[in-house]
Design a protein around this motif. Structure first.
Motif, PDB file in Angstrom:
ATOM      1  N   THR A  96      13.988  -2.042  12.082  1.00 50.65           N
ATOM      2  CA  THR A  96      13.790  -2.433  10.689  1.00 50.65           C
ATOM      3  C   THR A  96      12.775  -1.540   9.993  1.00 50.65           C
ATOM      4  O   THR A  96      12.994  -1.103   8.861  1.00 50.65           O
ATOM      5  CB  THR A  96      13.348  -3.909  10.620  1.00 50.65           C
ATOM      6  OG1 THR A  96      14.395  -4.724  11.147  1.00 50.65           O
ATOM      7  CG2 THR A  96      13.038  -4.326   9.197  1.00 50.65           C
ATOM      8  N   MET A  97      11.665  -1.244  10.660  1.00 51.67           N
ATOM      9  CA  MET A  97      10.643  -0.381  10.043  1.00 51.67           C
ATOM     10  C   MET A  97      11.183   1.025   9.836  1.00 51.67           C
ATOM     11  O   MET A  97      10.974   1.628   8.778  1.00 51.67           O
ATOM     12  CB  MET A  97       9.368  -0.373  10.891  1.00 51.67           C
ATOM     13  CG  MET A  97       8.625  -1.695  10.829  1.00 51.67           C
ATOM     14  SD  MET A  97       7.019  -1.673  11.676  1.00 51.67           S
ATOM     15  CE  MET A  97       7.532  -1.940  13.382  1.00 51.67           C
ATOM     16  N   GLU A  98      11.876   1.550  10.845  1.00 52.63           N
ATOM     17  CA  GLU A  98      12.443   2.895  10.727  1.00 52.63           C
ATOM     18  C   GLU A  98      13.491   2.944   9.614  1.00 52.63           C
ATOM     19  O   GLU A  98      13.573   3.912   8.865  1.00 52.63           O
ATOM     20  CB  GLU A  98      13.067   3.341  12.054  1.00 52.63           C
ATOM     21  CG  GLU A  98      12.080   3.492  13.198  1.00 52.63           C
ATOM     22  CD  GLU A  98      11.156   4.690  13.075  1.00 52.63           C
ATOM     23  OE1 GLU A  98      11.400   5.580  12.232  1.00 52.63           O
ATOM     24  OE2 GLU A  98      10.171   4.741  13.835  1.00 52.63           O
ATOM     25  N   PHE A  99      14.288   1.898   9.487  1.00 49.23           N
ATOM     26  CA  PHE A  99      15.313   1.815   8.447  1.00 49.23           C
ATOM     27  C   PHE A  99      14.672   1.772   7.053  1.00 49.23           C
ATOM     28  O   PHE A  99      15.034   2.534   6.164  1.00 49.23           O
ATOM     29  CB  PHE A  99      16.177   0.567   8.670  1.00 49.23           C
ATOM     30  CG  PHE A  99      17.121   0.256   7.549  1.00 49.23           C
ATOM     31  CD1 PHE A  99      18.288   0.993   7.377  1.00 49.23           C
ATOM     32  CD2 PHE A  99      16.846  -0.766   6.656  1.00 49.23           C
ATOM     33  CE1 PHE A  99      19.170   0.711   6.339  1.00 49.23           C
ATOM     34  CE2 PHE A  99      17.723  -1.064   5.626  1.00 49.23           C
ATOM     35  CZ  PHE A  99      18.882  -0.318   5.462  1.00 49.23           C
ATOM     36  N   MET A 100      13.721   0.876   6.877  1.00 49.92           N
ATOM     37  CA  MET A 100      13.127   0.630   5.566  1.00 49.92           C
ATOM     38  C   MET A 100      12.521   1.888   4.945  1.00 49.92           C
ATOM     39  O   MET A 100      12.721   2.156   3.769  1.00 49.92           O
ATOM     40  CB  MET A 100      12.080  -0.481   5.686  1.00 49.92           C
ATOM     41  CG  MET A 100      11.425  -0.883   4.364  1.00 49.92           C
ATOM     42  SD  MET A 100       9.974   0.097   3.855  1.00 49.92           S
ATOM     43  CE  MET A 100       8.833  -0.161   5.195  1.00 49.92           C
ATOM     44  N   GLU A 121      18.193  -6.601  17.553  1.00 48.55           N
ATOM     45  CA  GLU A 121      17.439  -6.590  18.788  1.00 48.55           C
ATOM     46  C   GLU A 121      18.077  -5.596  19.740  1.00 48.55           C
ATOM     47  O   GLU A 121      19.146  -5.083  19.482  1.00 48.55           O
ATOM     48  CB  GLU A 121      17.380  -7.988  19.405  1.00 48.55           C
ATOM     49  CG  GLU A 121      16.437  -8.055  20.543  1.00 48.55           C
ATOM     50  CD  GLU A 121      15.769  -9.400  20.688  1.00 48.55           C
ATOM     51  OE1 GLU A 121      15.141  -9.579  21.719  1.00 48.55           O
ATOM     52  OE2 GLU A 121      15.890 -10.245  19.803  1.00 48.55           O
ATOM     53  N   LEU A 122      17.441  -5.366  20.858  1.00 44.80           N
ATOM     54  CA  LEU A 122      17.953  -4.424  21.843  1.00 44.80           C
ATOM     55  C   LEU A 122      18.340  -5.177  23.104  1.00 44.80           C
ATOM     56  O   LEU A 122      17.613  -6.033  23.557  1.00 44.80           O
ATOM     57  CB  LEU A 122      16.880  -3.387  22.190  1.00 44.80           C
ATOM     58  CG  LEU A 122      17.240  -2.419  23.297  1.00 44.80           C
ATOM     59  CD1 LEU A 122      18.226  -1.391  22.779  1.00 44.80           C
ATOM     60  CD2 LEU A 122      16.021  -1.734  23.836  1.00 44.80           C
ATOM     61  N   ALA A 158       6.318  -8.309  16.382  1.00 46.79           N
ATOM     62  CA  ALA A 158       6.112  -7.719  17.708  1.00 46.79           C
ATOM     63  C   ALA A 158       6.869  -6.406  17.887  1.00 46.79           C
ATOM     64  O   ALA A 158       7.553  -6.200  18.883  1.00 46.79           O
ATOM     65  CB  ALA A 158       6.486  -8.715  18.798  1.00 46.79           C
ATOM     66  N   GLY A 159       6.724  -5.517  16.920  1.00 49.43           N
ATOM     67  CA  GLY A 159       7.396  -4.218  16.995  1.00 49.43           C
ATOM     68  C   GLY A 159       6.420  -3.063  16.937  1.00 49.43           C
ATOM     69  O   GLY A 159       5.205  -3.235  17.010  1.00 49.43           O
ATOM     70  N   PHE A 160       6.968  -1.881  16.789  1.00 51.61           N
ATOM     71  CA  PHE A 160       6.168  -0.661  16.680  1.00 51.61           C
ATOM     72  C   PHE A 160       6.990   0.382  15.938  1.00 51.61           C
ATOM     73  O   PHE A 160       8.207   0.239  15.816  1.00 51.61           O
ATOM     74  CB  PHE A 160       5.767  -0.132  18.065  1.00 51.61           C
ATOM     75  CG  PHE A 160       6.940   0.179  18.953  1.00 51.61           C
ATOM     76  CD1 PHE A 160       7.489   1.456  18.978  1.00 51.61           C
ATOM     77  CD2 PHE A 160       7.504  -0.799  19.747  1.00 51.61           C
ATOM     78  CE1 PHE A 160       8.586   1.743  19.784  1.00 51.61           C
ATOM     79  CE2 PHE A 160       8.597  -0.529  20.556  1.00 51.61           C
ATOM     80  CZ  PHE A 160       9.135   0.750  20.573  1.00 51.61           C
ATOM     81  N   GLN A 197      12.419  -4.930  19.506  1.00 52.57           N
ATOM     82  CA  GLN A 197      13.113  -3.673  19.229  1.00 52.57           C
ATOM     83  C   GLN A 197      13.765  -3.696  17.844  1.00 52.57           C
ATOM     84  O   GLN A 197      13.862  -2.683  17.173  1.00 52.57           O
ATOM     85  CB  GLN A 197      14.165  -3.404  20.303  1.00 52.57           C
ATOM     86  CG  GLN A 197      13.597  -3.223  21.691  1.00 52.57           C
ATOM     87  CD  GLN A 197      12.904  -1.886  21.862  1.00 52.57           C
ATOM     88  OE1 GLN A 197      13.247  -0.912  21.222  1.00 52.57           O
ATOM     89  NE2 GLN A 197      11.913  -1.845  22.732  1.00 52.57           N
ATOM     90  N   GLY A 198      14.210  -4.886  17.429  1.00 52.28           N
ATOM     91  CA  GLY A 198      14.766  -5.028  16.088  1.00 52.28           C
ATOM     92  C   GLY A 198      13.728  -4.760  15.021  1.00 52.28           C
ATOM     93  O   GLY A 198      14.032  -4.212  13.954  1.00 52.28           O
ATOM     94  N   ALA A 199      12.481  -5.140  15.300  1.00 46.37           N
ATOM     95  CA  ALA A 199      11.383  -4.860  14.368  1.00 46.37           C
ATOM     96  C   ALA A 199      11.184  -3.347  14.243  1.00 46.37           C
ATOM     97  O   ALA A 199      10.941  -2.833  13.142  1.00 46.37           O
ATOM     98  CB  ALA A 199      10.102  -5.533  14.848  1.00 46.37           C
ATOM     99  N   CYS A 200      11.312  -2.655  15.351  1.00 48.26           N
ATOM    100  CA  CYS A 200      11.198  -1.191  15.335  1.00 48.26           C
ATOM    101  C   CYS A 200      12.280  -0.584  14.453  1.00 48.26           C
ATOM    102  O   CYS A 200      12.004   0.270  13.596  1.00 48.26           O
ATOM    103  CB  CYS A 200      11.323  -0.634  16.750  1.00 48.26           C
ATOM    104  SG  CYS A 200      10.151  -1.311  17.918  1.00 48.26           S
TER     105      CYS A 200
END
Length: 160
Positions: free
Chosen positions: A91-95, A11-12, A109-111, A86-89
């Motif tokens: 995670t997607m960028e990492f994956m 998270e941020l 709830a990310g983007f 922000q953690g979802a963001c």
């Protein structure tokens, strides 16, 4: 055989003192705090180099953690990352950039921060990672349309 469960909080937090306090509590619970810095409107942060350094640092932490789990006998296909906001963001960028697939990611709830880079940066292995996007329809911080946009970006980049 004893099963050990570890959690990773992604998270941020913008307040560094608050982050240090949270970090201390998470470490005492055998959990890891990973930071990222993103803006949902696509605007660059005031210090882009610092943003990119933080993101890469977080990617490195996640990669090492997954490697450690692999070394302990846990297959990457048995690893799922559940993350919020922000953690979802992150995670997607990492994956999308990994040379391995995971059991799945569940960003809530990310983007996608770097929308124009997904197709270019996505690896063949990452296409095998299942993605479940979740978002509350009344979210006023990260609007639900951001998850809809992320879904279209994933589809356009060849994710199922």
């Amino acid at each position: 055989m004893k099963t050990e469960i570890n959690q990773i909080k992604i998270e941020l937090a913008e307040d560094n003192e608050n982050l240090k306090s949270i970090d201390s509590r998470l470490r005492s619970l055998n959990q890891e705090w990973i930071r990222g810095a993103f803006s949902p409107n696509g605007k660059r942060s005031p210090n882009l180099n610092q943003e990119l350094d933080q993101i890469q640092e977080s990617f490195n932490i996640l990669t090492h953690l997954i490697q450690d789990l692999n070394n302990e006998g846990l297959s990457s296909s048995d690893i799922f990352i559940i993350s919020f906001s922000q953690g979802a963001c992150l995670t997607m960028e990492f994956m999308i950039r990994q040379s391995f697939s995971l059991g799945g990611i569940i960003p809530i709830a990310g983007f996608i921060r770097y929308k124009k880079h997904v197709k270019k940066d996505a690896t063949d292995a990452s296409h095998k990672t299942p993605v479940l996007l979740l978002h509350g329809e009344n979210d006023k911080v990260i609007l639900p349309d951001q998850s809809k946009i992320s879904l279209e970006i994933f589809k356009d980049a060849g994710y199922q």
